[in-house]
Design a protein around this motif. Structure first.
Motif, mmCIF file in Angstrom:
data_model
loop_
_atom_site.group_PDB
_atom_site.id
_atom_site.type_symbol
_atom_site.label_atom_id
_atom_site.label_comp_id
_atom_site.label_asym_id
_atom_site.label_seq_id
_atom_site.Cartn_x
_atom_site.Cartn_y
_atom_site.Cartn_z
ATOM 1 N N THR A 57 0.860 -1.175 0.000
ATOM 2 C CA THR A 57 0.000 0.000 0.000
ATOM 3 C C THR A 57 0.903 1.234 0.000
ATOM 4 N N ARG A 59 0.932 5.075 1.561
ATOM 5 C CA ARG A 59 0.284 6.086 2.406
ATOM 6 C C ARG A 59 0.953 7.446 2.285
ATOM 7 N N LEU A 83 -11.814 -9.552 -0.223
ATOM 8 C CA LEU A 83 -11.201 -9.798 1.090
ATOM 9 C C LEU A 83 -12.203 -10.338 2.093
ATOM 10 N N VAL A 85 -12.337 -11.828 6.480
ATOM 11 C CA VAL A 85 -11.659 -11.951 7.774
ATOM 12 C C VAL A 85 -12.105 -13.258 8.400
ATOM 13 N N SER A 94 -14.959 -8.909 4.183
ATOM 14 C CA SER A 94 -14.450 -7.688 4.817
ATOM 15 C C SER A 94 -13.869 -6.756 3.748
ATOM 16 N N PRO A 95 -14.738 -6.313 2.830
ATOM 17 C CA PRO A 95 -14.221 -5.471 1.739
ATOM 18 C C PRO A 95 -13.782 -4.112 2.259
ATOM 19 N N ASP A 96 -12.880 -3.482 1.551
ATOM 20 C CA ASP A 96 -12.503 -2.104 1.878
ATOM 21 C C ASP A 96 -12.092 -1.399 0.588
ATOM 22 N N CYS A 186 8.516 -15.809 9.891
ATOM 23 C CA CYS A 186 7.217 -16.181 9.296
ATOM 24 C C CYS A 186 7.389 -17.446 8.466
ATOM 25 N N PHE A 204 -7.681 -12.136 5.963
ATOM 26 C CA PHE A 204 -6.918 -11.712 7.144
ATOM 27 C C PHE A 204 -7.377 -12.601 8.302
ATOM 28 N N LYS A 206 -7.282 -13.576 12.310
ATOM 29 C CA LYS A 206 -7.010 -12.956 13.618
ATOM 30 C C LYS A 206 -7.051 -14.038 14.712
ATOM 31 N N HIS A 231 0.318 -17.780 5.467
ATOM 32 C CA HIS A 231 1.363 -17.267 6.349
ATOM 33 C C HIS A 231 0.975 -17.572 7.790
ATOM 34 N N GLN A 278 8.992 -9.863 9.651
ATOM 35 C CA GLN A 278 8.108 -8.739 9.954
ATOM 36 C C GLN A 278 8.533 -8.032 11.232
ATOM 37 N N ARG A 307 7.028 -3.259 6.306
ATOM 38 C CA ARG A 307 6.261 -2.969 5.081
ATOM 39 C C ARG A 307 7.167 -2.492 3.937
HETATM 40 P P1 NAD Z 1 -3.150 -3.050 4.900
HETATM 41 O O1 NAD Z 1 -3.520 -1.656 5.218
HETATM 42 O O2 NAD Z 1 -3.904 -3.791 3.861
HETATM 43 O O3 NAD Z 1 -3.230 -3.952 6.220
HETATM 44 C C1 NAD Z 1 -2.821 -3.588 7.513
HETATM 45 C C2 NAD Z 1 -3.563 -4.447 8.508
HETATM 46 O O4 NAD Z 1 -4.907 -3.984 8.622
HETATM 47 C C3 NAD Z 1 -3.685 -5.920 8.137
HETATM 48 O O5 NAD Z 1 -2.624 -6.692 8.652
HETATM 49 C C4 NAD Z 1 -5.000 -6.316 8.756
HETATM 50 O O6 NAD Z 1 -4.810 -6.692 10.108
HETATM 51 C C5 NAD Z 1 -5.818 -5.058 8.720
HETATM 52 N N1 NAD Z 1 -6.715 -5.009 7.547
HETATM 53 C C6 NAD Z 1 -6.500 -4.327 6.394
HETATM 54 N N2 NAD Z 1 -7.556 -4.461 5.570
HETATM 55 C C7 NAD Z 1 -8.430 -5.250 6.195
HETATM 56 C C8 NAD Z 1 -9.712 -5.744 5.840
HETATM 57 N N3 NAD Z 1 -10.281 -5.475 4.654
HETATM 58 N N4 NAD Z 1 -10.356 -6.515 6.729
HETATM 59 C C9 NAD Z 1 -9.778 -6.802 7.929
HETATM 60 N N5 NAD Z 1 -8.581 -6.364 8.319
HETATM 61 C C10 NAD Z 1 -7.910 -5.594 7.456
HETATM 62 O O7 NAD Z 1 -1.630 -3.133 4.442
HETATM 63 P P2 NAD Z 1 -0.293 -2.506 5.009
HETATM 64 O O8 NAD Z 1 -0.514 -1.637 6.178
HETATM 65 O O9 NAD Z 1 0.440 -1.980 3.860
HETATM 66 O O10 NAD Z 1 0.418 -3.791 5.594
HETATM 67 C C11 NAD Z 1 0.951 -4.763 4.788
HETATM 68 C C12 NAD Z 1 0.512 -6.136 5.128
HETATM 69 O O11 NAD Z 1 1.686 -6.924 5.103
HETATM 70 C C13 NAD Z 1 -0.111 -6.340 6.490
HETATM 71 O O12 NAD Z 1 -1.191 -7.213 6.347
HETATM 72 C C14 NAD Z 1 0.991 -7.015 7.272
HETATM 73 O O13 NAD Z 1 0.492 -7.884 8.270
HETATM 74 C C15 NAD Z 1 1.663 -7.803 6.185
HETATM 75 N N6 NAD Z 1 3.033 -8.193 6.492
HETATM 76 C C16 NAD Z 1 3.259 -9.499 6.711
HETATM 77 C C17 NAD Z 1 4.539 -9.928 7.007
HETATM 78 C C18 NAD Z 1 4.790 -11.379 7.250
HETATM 79 O O14 NAD Z 1 5.919 -11.729 7.568
HETATM 80 N N7 NAD Z 1 3.800 -12.246 7.110
HETATM 81 C C19 NAD Z 1 5.595 -9.009 7.077
HETATM 82 C C20 NAD Z 1 5.327 -7.662 6.840
HETATM 83 C C21 NAD Z 1 4.024 -7.256 6.527
#
Ligand code: NAD
Ligand code: FAD
Length: 324
Positions: A57, A59, A83, A85, A94-96, A186, A204, A206, A231, A278, A307
């Protein structure tokens, strides 16, 4: 004099691209077969599989502008997976409206684009460093790689600590960076199925041993067969860090059955352990670190909150801070 960058992930590539644009001579070394680091898809006979970074993503304005350029050039595409959850109340949509991107045709495409024609030496694990007060000498398996006026380490914290161990007594700042663990592991498992599994592209997860599931075929450019990538959570992965692949795959099948509510028959499986994956939530964010007395810079996701975007920002920040 030339600047050496160890690490051809997104942080090292972003730093290399900026420094090259500023007119500096750069040489990049990576121990892997190609550039990309944790942002790499695995090439298989059936197509690319994403075992590491799944999407990214944007930001910050700076990274949004970079993603815009990559989109225009076809280096990345949008990924609009459906998407869901899985949590204590079960599996639900859980769309966004978050914009998510993936590299094209594989996750490493943006890294490859940034590196362009920059001198890159793959299959080159740097395992020894010497500093004479002015220049860095780099070595790989006893072979000298050259003399450099500045050194950038864009590698995971634990690997940087290993290389910089001899220099820690000279720099309390370095010692502080390595005092706490920045990156957690991971386990990743890819399971090929005969039949489509669920009406979602990614989940996702939890409060569970898993943290994420994704259908590879839902991503443009990836393997078209029914492959699901799982993962495991940092807690499960740390607890089972030295477990055998058989044990991890068995746990993955059990978890997938639990989440999907269906019996699973795996056609093929592929397992990968990411030791440094991570960000540990409590590890402090410093962006990037430059130590002029040592002519040494450090960049990477671990210094900037994890990230892909933060790794890129860290590399860019370091390029701006290097005093040349
Ligand atoms: P993002 O904004 O899509 O996700 C951030 C977090 O918000 C997610 O981990 C999730 O918990 C929550 N989320 C986002 N959209 C969601 C939805 N539609 N429904 C429910 N929960 C939702 O992306 P980002 O902030 O750019 O983060 C990157 C992603 O990479 C994250 O999901 C993070 O966990 C993942 N990551 C994983 C590893 C690994 O080793 N597995 C390492 C680094 C990052
Ligand atoms: P890396 O990509 O690790 O690059 C470091 C490079 O240094 C590697 O290529 C390595 O081979 C090389 N290297 C290390 N030591 C040496 C040495 N001694 N000599 C030579 N070369 C060396 N982020 C997201 O934004 N979204 C996600 O969905 C996401 N999912 C992820 C899932 C997993 C399983 C993992 C592991 C990571 C995920 N991430 C995700 C995190 C993201 O991949 C990283 O934040 C980012 O790719 C890190 O880039 P980097 O350049 O800092 O490090």
């Amino acid at each position: 004099m030339t600047i050496a960058i160890i690490g051809a992930g997104i942080a090292g590539a972003a730093c290399a691209a900026r420094l090259t644009r500023q007119g500096h001579q750069i040489v990049v070394f990576d121990k892997g077969r190609s550039a990309g680091g944790r942002m790499s898809s695995k090439r298989t006979e059936q197509g690319y599989l994403d075992l590491g970074a799944q999407y990214f993503t944007a930001r910050s304005e700076a990274f949004q502008a970079q993603c815009h350029q990559w989109l225009q050039a076809g280096t990345i595409s949008r990924w609009n997976g459906s998407l869901a959850v899985f949590d204590d109340s079960g599996l639900h949509p859980s769309p966004d409206d978050t914009e998510r991107y993936i590299g094209q045709p594989a996750m490493q495409a943006p890294v490859v684009q940034l590196l362009g024609n920059i001198s890159l030496h793959c299959n080159c694990p740097v395992d020894q460093l010497q500093f004479d007060g002015n220049h860095w000498q780099l070595f790989s398996k006893g072979i000298a790689l050259g003399s450099f006026s500045q050194l950038v380490l864009a590698i995971p914290q634990q690997q940087a600590r290993q290389l910089l161990q001899p220099f820690l007594p000279q720099s309390p700042k370095l010692a502080t960076l390595f005092a706490a663990t920045a990156l957690l592991p991971c386990w990743a498992v890819n399971i090929q199925l005969e039949q489509p599994l669920l009406p979602y592209d990614a989940i996702f997860v939890k409060n569970h041993p898993l943290s994420w599931l994704a259908r590879q075929a839902a991503k443009p450019g990836r393997c078209r067969a029914e492959h699901w990538l799982l993962h495991f959570s940092p807690a499960f992965s740390a607890q089972h860090l030295e477990a055998s692949i058989d044990v991890i795959v068995e746990q993955a099948v059990i978890a997938l059955q639990h989440i999907s509510g269906q019996p699973i028959k795996a056609v093929t499986t592929l397992c990968h352990r990411w030791r440094y994956a991570q960000q540990a939530p409590q590890y402090p964010v410093s962006g990037a670190v430059y130590l002029p007395a040592l002519a040494l810079g450090l960049a990477g996701d671990w210094l900037n909150g994890g990230r892909v975007e933060n790794a890129w920002l860290s590399g860019v920040q370091l390029a701006q801070e290097l005093v040349l």
